[in-house]
Each structure stands twice: as structure tokens, then as C-alpha cells.
Design a protein around this motif. Structure first.
Motif, PDB file in Angstrom:
ATOM      1  N   ASP A 200       0.823  -1.205   0.000  1.00 30.16           N
ATOM      2  CA  ASP A 200       0.000   0.000   0.000  1.00 30.16           C
ATOM      3  C   ASP A 200       0.862   1.262   0.000  1.00 30.16           C
ATOM      4  OD1 ASP A 200      -2.335  -1.473   0.023  1.00 30.16           O
ATOM      5  OD2 ASP A 200      -2.537  -1.422   2.204  1.00 30.16           O
ATOM      6  N   ALA A 201       1.975   1.233   0.732  1.00 30.08           N
ATOM      7  CA  ALA A 201       2.817   2.422   0.864  1.00 30.08           C
ATOM      8  C   ALA A 201       3.677   2.674  -0.361  1.00 30.08           C
ATOM      9  CB  ALA A 201       3.705   2.301   2.103  1.00 30.08           C
ATOM     10  N   ALA A 202       3.906   1.648  -1.171  1.00 30.04           N
ATOM     11  CA  ALA A 202       4.780   1.794  -2.340  1.00 30.04           C
ATOM     12  C   ALA A 202       4.052   2.496  -3.481  1.00 30.04           C
ATOM     13  CB  ALA A 202       5.257   0.424  -2.807  1.00 30.04           C
ATOM     14  N   THR A 203       4.775   3.341  -4.206  1.00 26.98           N
ATOM     15  CA  THR A 203       4.202   4.010  -5.375  1.00 26.98           C
ATOM     16  C   THR A 203       3.998   3.015  -6.513  1.00 26.98           C
ATOM     17  OG1 THR A 203       5.326   6.057  -4.760  1.00 26.98           O
ATOM     18  CG2 THR A 203       4.524   5.889  -7.024  1.00 26.98           C
ATOM     19  N   ALA A 204       4.938   2.102  -6.647  1.00 29.17           N
ATOM     20  CA  ALA A 204       4.851   1.067  -7.682  1.00 29.17           C
ATOM     21  C   ALA A 204       5.270  -0.262  -7.071  1.00 29.17           C
ATOM     22  CB  ALA A 204       5.749   1.411  -8.869  1.00 29.17           C
ATOM     23  N   CYS A 205       4.730  -1.347  -7.599  1.00 36.59           N
ATOM     24  CA  CYS A 205       5.057  -2.672  -7.075  1.00 36.59           C
ATOM     25  C   CYS A 205       5.018  -3.678  -8.212  1.00 36.59           C
ATOM     26  CB  CYS A 205       4.057  -3.059  -5.981  1.00 36.59           C
ATOM     27  SG  CYS A 205       4.370  -4.684  -5.241  1.00 36.59           S
ATOM     28  N   TRP A 206       6.090  -4.455  -8.329  1.00 31.93           N
ATOM     29  CA  TRP A 206       6.187  -5.491  -9.356  1.00 31.93           C
ATOM     30  C   TRP A 206       6.575  -6.815  -8.700  1.00 31.93           C
ATOM     31  CZ3 TRP A 206       5.599  -4.428 -14.703  1.00 31.93           C
ATOM     32  CH2 TRP A 206       5.441  -3.070 -15.010  1.00 31.93           C
ATOM     33  N   TYR A 207       6.005  -7.902  -9.169  1.00 33.98           N
ATOM     34  CA  TYR A 207       6.362  -9.245  -8.696  1.00 33.98           C
ATOM     35  C   TYR A 207       7.307  -9.890  -9.709  1.00 33.98           C
ATOM     36  CZ  TYR A 207       2.217  -8.900  -5.636  1.00 33.98           C
ATOM     37  OH  TYR A 207       1.294  -8.515  -4.695  1.00 33.98           O
ATOM     38  N   MET A 208       8.387 -10.506  -9.213  1.00 33.42           N
ATOM     39  CA  MET A 208       9.320 -11.202 -10.089  1.00 33.42           C
ATOM     40  C   MET A 208       9.257 -12.691  -9.797  1.00 33.42           C
ATOM     41  SD  MET A 208      13.391 -10.575 -10.692  1.00 33.42           S
ATOM     42  CE  MET A 208      14.270 -11.521 -11.944  1.00 33.42           C
ATOM     43  N   GLU A 209       9.023 -13.495 -10.847  1.00 30.51           N
ATOM     44  CA  GLU A 209       8.861 -14.935 -10.684  1.00 30.51           C
ATOM     45  C   GLU A 209       9.619 -15.688 -11.772  1.00 30.51           C
ATOM     46  OE1 GLU A 209       4.542 -15.921  -9.205  1.00 30.51           O
ATOM     47  OE2 GLU A 209       4.420 -14.263 -10.645  1.00 30.51           O
ATOM     48  N   TYR A 210      10.059 -16.879 -11.422  1.00 31.81           N
ATOM     49  CA  TYR A 210      10.728 -17.767 -12.376  1.00 31.81           C
ATOM     50  C   TYR A 210       9.665 -18.561 -13.120  1.00 31.81           C
ATOM     51  CZ  TYR A 210      13.587 -21.646 -14.108  1.00 31.81           C
ATOM     52  OH  TYR A 210      14.198 -22.577 -14.898  1.00 31.81           O
ATOM     53  N   LYS A 211       9.738 -18.567 -14.451  1.00 28.72           N
ATOM     54  CA  LYS A 211       8.717 -19.235 -15.266  1.00 28.72           C
ATOM     55  C   LYS A 211       9.208 -20.513 -15.919  1.00 28.72           C
ATOM     56  CE  LYS A 211       5.288 -17.664 -15.395  1.00 28.72           C
ATOM     57  NZ  LYS A 211       4.207 -17.733 -14.387  1.00 28.72           N
TER      58      LYS A 211
ATOM     59  N   LEU B   9       8.335 -10.216 -14.787  1.00 26.45           N
ATOM     60  CA  LEU B   9       8.009  -9.116 -13.886  1.00 26.45           C
ATOM     61  C   LEU B   9       6.556  -8.738 -14.140  1.00 26.45           C
ATOM     62  CD1 LEU B   9      11.149  -6.801 -14.120  1.00 26.45           C
ATOM     63  CD2 LEU B   9      10.266  -7.846 -12.048  1.00 26.45           C
ATOM     64  N   THR B  10       5.695  -8.983 -13.161  1.00 22.77           N
ATOM     65  CA  THR B  10       4.273  -8.725 -13.300  1.00 22.77           C
ATOM     66  C   THR B  10       3.894  -7.449 -12.561  1.00 22.77           C
ATOM     67  OG1 THR B  10       3.811 -11.093 -13.434  1.00 22.77           O
ATOM     68  CG2 THR B  10       1.956  -9.654 -12.929  1.00 22.77           C
ATOM     69  N   LYS B  11       3.147  -6.594 -13.238  1.00 26.58           N
ATOM     70  CA  LYS B  11       2.735  -5.323 -12.638  1.00 26.58           C
ATOM     71  C   LYS B  11       1.662  -5.557 -11.577  1.00 26.58           C
ATOM     72  CE  LYS B  11       0.101  -2.599 -15.029  1.00 26.58           C
ATOM     73  NZ  LYS B  11      -0.364  -1.634 -16.055  1.00 26.58           N
ATOM     74  N   ARG B  12       1.966  -5.178 -10.347  1.00 26.67           N
ATOM     75  CA  ARG B  12       0.979  -5.204  -9.265  1.00 26.67           C
ATOM     76  C   ARG B  12       0.297  -3.847  -9.181  1.00 26.67           C
ATOM     77  NH1 ARG B  12      -2.320  -4.060  -5.871  1.00 26.67           N
ATOM     78  NH2 ARG B  12      -2.239  -4.572  -3.660  1.00 26.67           N
ATOM     79  N   LYS B  13       1.087  -2.769  -9.191  1.00 29.45           N
ATOM     80  CA  LYS B  13       0.576  -1.404  -9.217  1.00 29.45           C
ATOM     81  C   LYS B  13       1.645  -0.505  -9.802  1.00 29.45           C
ATOM     82  CE  LYS B  13       0.501   0.805  -5.206  1.00 29.45           C
ATOM     83  NZ  LYS B  13       0.345   1.162  -3.770  1.00 29.45           N
TER      84      LYS B  13
END
Length: 235
Positions: free
Chosen positions: A174-185, A192-196
């Protein structure tokens, strides 16, 4: 995810901003930065320096990349309170930086069950932003771990939540301006998936890792576009 390569990506972002060259071969920085201040909370400095050498990242001036090891770590939240003295100290050490990187988030707070306390986690993110602001007005990049996958009764398997998947309190995202998830596929593919994100950005970036250099390149599928895509920026 653990051991997914968060530090690798952070180093590549730092190099792109220092040199003004495209990140992953295609994302042009909107502005170069004069100095990057990298604060390491877990691993030894030599580990990150070895990654930097292996990536063979070129920067105009090697002195523009400052790496602070965990032996000099300042706790920004301790005993349930933000530490203004630590903020001022790190802000002074990071003077003239255009980017400040914290690796990882929870190494800069101490206390019992602090990672699950929403108020303290918001204070921690705010303190990190204050350090970058004292630099002055630097970009603030924070690396954090994802939480453990939860059991899905319907799918009969462990799955990650699509939101609030980071480890610890929900206030971290919530506090972050931007947030991305990084996962091994699988194979050499990472995502890198956009969360916000407050701005124009695709739903995800697909990265391919060179197993020899560990460097990433971005997969661009132009067939998805009816017309040529607009230039993208990440900062």
C-alpha cells in the motif's frame, strides 16, 4: 521469489540509469542519474561486486556506484519507532545520488514480529523514501521477498495470491508508489508482473537470462500491436 534474481535486476536498473543506455535492450531511462547508492542488508559486499563483474556492466565512472555493506547497516525502524538519526546518516552518505536501492526491505528494521505490523512497515517505507529525498530527491528502489504460497482447496495446490503477495504486512504494498512481482517461469524465462504502477506500463515484462553472464534481455512480441508501440520508460 527467493533466489529469483532481484539483485541482478536492481544492478541492471542501476547501470541503465547511470549510463543512459536501454534497460534489457529496449527500455530507455527517462533521465540519467549521477550516482547510485546501494544499501545491502543481507549478503556480503563481495557477493554483489562479483555479480556486477559477471554482468560486465559498463558505467561512465565506476565511482558513481557506491555499495554499502551490511556491516554499515542503519536500522530505520527499531524498538517500534522510526529512527530519524539513521535516516539523516544514510541521507548524508547518499548525498548527490540520483537513485537509492535498499536490498532487502526487512533487513532495515528490527524488533519482534515487525514485518507483520502495518504501522511499522509503513514507517519503514516512509523512512526509506526520506533517505532518498535527502540525497536529494533520488529515486527509491526497494527489494523485498514474496510470501509463501498458500494452499488452494479448489485447485488442490499451493498458489500465490494475485495481490499482497509480498512477505509481511499489507502496508508494504500500500505504501509503495509502484510494485512489481518477479517470478521464475522455467528454462531461462523470468517474469516481472505489474501489481501497481502510476503510469503507462504493460501488464508484465518477460525477461530471458543469459546463463553465462546472468544478464537479461526483454522479450518483445511486436505481433501484439496493430501499430508500432510507443517508446516505453521505466523511471
Amino acid at each position: 521469489e527467493t533466489e529469483v534474481g532481484k539483485t541482478l535486476v536492481a544492478l541492471e536498473i542501476a547501470q541503465a540509469c547511470l549510463s543512459g543506455t536501454p534497460l534489457w535492450g529496449s527500455l530507455q531511462p527517462t533521465r540519467p542519474v549521477p550516482r547510485v547508492f546501494y544499501l545491502l542488508g543481507e549478503h556480503h559486499r563481495e557477493t554483489v561486486k562479483e555479480l556486477w563483474r559477471k554482468l560486465a556492466l559498463h558505467v561512465p565512472d565506476p565511482r558513481a556506484f557506491t555499495l554499502l555493506g551490511p556491516e554499515h547497516r542503519q536500522f530505520l525502524v527499531q524498538r517500534g519507532m522510526p529512527s530519524n538519526g539513521a535516516v539523516r546518516t544514510l541521507g548524508a552518505w547518499g548525498k548527490a545520488s540520483g537513485m537509492v536501492i535498499f536490498d532487502p526491505l526487512l533487513s532495515f528494521a528490527t524488533g519482534s514480529n515487525v514485518e507483520n505490523d502495518n504501522a511499522l512497515m509503513r514507517q519503514l517505507l516512509n523512512a526509506m523514501e526520506d533517505v532518498a529525498r535527502l540525497a536529494p530527491e533520488a529515486a527509491c528502489v526497494v527489494l523485498a521477498h514474496m510470501g509463501k504460497p498458500a494452499w488452494d482447496d479448489e485447485a488442490k495446490q499451493h498458489k500465490r495470491r494475485p495481490t499482497y503477495a509480498s512477505r509481511g504486512a499489507s502496508a508494504i504494498e500500500d505504501a509503495a508508489t509502484a510494485c512489481w512481482y518477479m517470478e521464475y517461469k522455467g528454462g531461462v524465462e523470468y517474469r516481472l508482473t505489474k501489481r501497481k504502477y502510476k503510469g503507462e506500463a504493460p501488464a508484465h515484462y518477460t525477461l530471458h537470462r543469459n546463463l553465462d553472464t546472468l544478464a537479461h534481455t526483454r522479450e518483445v512480441n511486436l505481433s501484439r500491436f496493430i501499430s508500432p508501440p510507443l517508446p516505453e520508460s521505466f523511471l
